[in-house]
Design a protein around this motif. Sequence first.
Motif, PDB file in Angstrom:
ATOM      1  N   LYS A 185      27.333  38.747  52.800  1.00 35.82           N
ATOM      2  CA  LYS A 185      28.209  40.666  53.805  1.00 35.82           C
ATOM      3  C   LYS A 185      29.795  40.335  53.159  1.00 35.82           C
ATOM      4  O   LYS A 185      29.990  41.902  52.218  1.00 35.82           O
ATOM      5  N   LEU A 186      30.394  39.715  52.558  1.00 40.51           N
ATOM      6  CA  LEU A 186      31.586  39.541  51.867  1.00 40.51           C
ATOM      7  C   LEU A 186      31.662  40.239  50.705  1.00 40.51           C
ATOM      8  O   LEU A 186      32.080  40.950  49.873  1.00 40.51           O
ATOM      9  N   GLN A 187      30.353  39.332  50.362  1.00 41.69           N
ATOM     10  CA  GLN A 187      30.002  39.631  48.693  1.00 41.69           C
ATOM     11  C   GLN A 187      29.671  41.799  48.131  1.00 41.69           C
ATOM     12  O   GLN A 187      30.209  42.359  47.352  1.00 41.69           O
ATOM     13  N   GLU A 188      28.986  41.448  48.684  1.00 46.90           N
ATOM     14  CA  GLU A 188      28.852  43.124  49.197  1.00 46.90           C
ATOM     15  C   GLU A 188      29.881  44.158  49.598  1.00 46.90           C
ATOM     16  O   GLU A 188      29.836  44.910  48.738  1.00 46.90           O
ATOM     17  N   LEU A 189      30.808  43.665  50.503  1.00 46.20           N
ATOM     18  CA  LEU A 189      31.633  44.641  50.338  1.00 46.20           C
ATOM     19  C   LEU A 189      32.663  44.270  49.225  1.00 46.20           C
ATOM     20  O   LEU A 189      33.102  45.504  48.334  1.00 46.20           O
ATOM     21  N   LYS A 190      32.520  43.437  48.255  1.00 45.47           N
ATOM     22  CA  LYS A 190      33.577  43.684  47.378  1.00 45.47           C
ATOM     23  C   LYS A 190      32.850  44.128  45.980  1.00 45.47           C
ATOM     24  O   LYS A 190      33.826  44.299  45.359  1.00 45.47           O
ATOM     25  N   ASP A 191      32.309  44.077  45.862  1.00 42.72           N
ATOM     26  CA  ASP A 191      31.101  45.227  45.156  1.00 42.72           C
ATOM     27  C   ASP A 191      30.619  46.378  45.337  1.00 42.72           C
ATOM     28  O   ASP A 191      30.777  47.201  44.980  1.00 42.72           O
ATOM     29  N   PHE A 192      31.064  46.534  47.165  1.00 41.72           N
ATOM     30  CA  PHE A 192      31.380  47.993  47.467  1.00 41.72           C
ATOM     31  C   PHE A 192      32.554  48.446  47.066  1.00 41.72           C
ATOM     32  O   PHE A 192      32.590  49.885  45.939  1.00 41.72           O
ATOM     33  N   VAL A 193      33.073  47.944  46.958  1.00 45.04           N
ATOM     34  CA  VAL A 193      34.870  48.098  46.513  1.00 45.04           C
ATOM     35  C   VAL A 193      35.347  48.532  44.841  1.00 45.04           C
ATOM     36  O   VAL A 193      35.251  49.284  43.876  1.00 45.04           O
ATOM     37  N   SER A 194      34.574  47.667  44.427  1.00 46.58           N
ATOM     38  CA  SER A 194      34.163  46.720  42.636  1.00 46.58           C
ATOM     39  C   SER A 194      34.225  48.258  42.448  1.00 46.58           C
ATOM     40  O   SER A 194      33.902  48.739  40.773  1.00 46.58           O
ATOM     41  N   ASN A 195      33.295  48.981  42.905  1.00 45.17           N
ATOM     42  CA  ASN A 195      32.440  49.956  41.989  1.00 45.17           C
ATOM     43  C   ASN A 195      33.302  50.991  42.931  1.00 45.17           C
ATOM     44  O   ASN A 195      32.102  52.321  42.263  1.00 45.17           O
ATOM     45  N   GLY A 196      33.775  51.333  43.151  1.00 42.15           N
ATOM     46  CA  GLY A 196      34.463  52.383  43.586  1.00 42.15           C
ATOM     47  C   GLY A 196      34.694  52.798  44.707  1.00 42.15           C
ATOM     48  O   GLY A 196      35.442  54.249  45.219  1.00 42.15           O
ATOM     49  N   GLY A 197      34.073  52.120  45.598  1.00 45.21           N
ATOM     50  CA  GLY A 197      34.639  52.653  47.358  1.00 45.21           C
ATOM     51  C   GLY A 197      36.225  52.358  47.936  1.00 45.21           C
ATOM     52  O   GLY A 197      36.485  51.400  46.800  1.00 45.21           O
ATOM     53  N   LYS A 198      36.628  52.770  48.802  1.00 45.76           N
ATOM     54  CA  LYS A 198      37.762  52.398  49.946  1.00 45.76           C
ATOM     55  C   LYS A 198      37.952  51.611  50.807  1.00 45.76           C
ATOM     56  O   LYS A 198      36.891  51.846  51.596  1.00 45.76           O
ATOM     57  N   LEU A 199      38.128  49.952  51.035  1.00 47.47           N
ATOM     58  CA  LEU A 199      37.981  49.571  52.548  1.00 47.47           C
ATOM     59  C   LEU A 199      38.828  49.691  53.010  1.00 47.47           C
ATOM     60  O   LEU A 199      40.249  48.925  52.531  1.00 47.47           O
ATOM     61  N   ILE A 200      39.142  49.984  54.253  1.00 48.43           N
ATOM     62  CA  ILE A 200      40.546  50.201  54.996  1.00 48.43           C
ATOM     63  C   ILE A 200      39.933  48.879  55.948  1.00 48.43           C
ATOM     64  O   ILE A 200      39.283  49.242  57.270  1.00 48.43           O
TER      65      ILE A 200
END
Length: 320
Positions: free
Chosen positions: A153-168
Amino acid sequence: MKDARFLTALVKENIRVRFAKNPFWAEGKKFDRGSLIITKGDNRNHKDFVETLSRIAQGNKTILTPTNTGFVEKGNDFGSSYVPMITDTKIAMLSGEPTSTLEFGEIWHFFEQQLHYPLTILDAEYYDEVDLSEYDVLILPNGWYSKFFTENKLQELKDFVSNGGKLIAMEGAIRAINGEHGFAIKEKEIKKDSTENILPYEEAEREDIKNAITGAIFKTKVDQTHPLAYGYGDHYFTLKLSDDAFENLETGTVVYLENANSHIAGFAGSEAKKKITNTLVFGVEEVGKGQVIYMVDNPLFRGFWENGKLFFVNALFMVK
């Protein structure tokens, strides 16, 4: 909040809006960082542009300054890369077992009753089936995530952010996403004296109080030049509800506690004040094409902490 509601009303009506990353002067006036800029050129395909803009401005009691040109007297012209576009932002928030129901409710209420902007709720039970790429922003409210964020799940989060997503990530959620498989933020380590005497029971409670913060206000330093802090001065009064402490980021530290003397009101134990000295309050980590926004303290506490709400809105729309 009036300006924030004006912005979200424009976005919902498909009016394109820009914001200034630097101060500028136009029509003999100075406009600060974060000022909203709406041009006819950007909205040439909106058939009711003028009427819609006028209606929204009047409904929000917003005063607009008209100008006949995109060239400014001083600063960056409206076509500059320092005047980026605010896009329609799809926002999601995690709910369910790992999140605090109270703080989930605070954020939901903020979107529904104050900001008037759509929010998608992602329940933890079906989170694994969600395609995060469908969203621009993912909010993790305070909670207890120790068993929720697996390495995958952490890797999915990192991929989401790396691809232009924003995590708060807010409060307790931060601890769940840092570390070896997570993001770069680090908890502040406090060295304990192993030679300390074991205290008798009647003294232990008094000693524990030294390490507690049950609700106290601190004056913090603010980097006014960062998009997360647009609209703020050089300081911010934060409400601390615990002694959670994270190291300042190498780059992207926006709001931080400088020293223990910044304590303004409320109870904070002597050791707790030492622990939170020179630590992060709000910060932004750049990861690939996206960002992780850390909110160690809750800027929306129970809906009444008015001073923090603009930080949250800036996190949604200004940080890029």
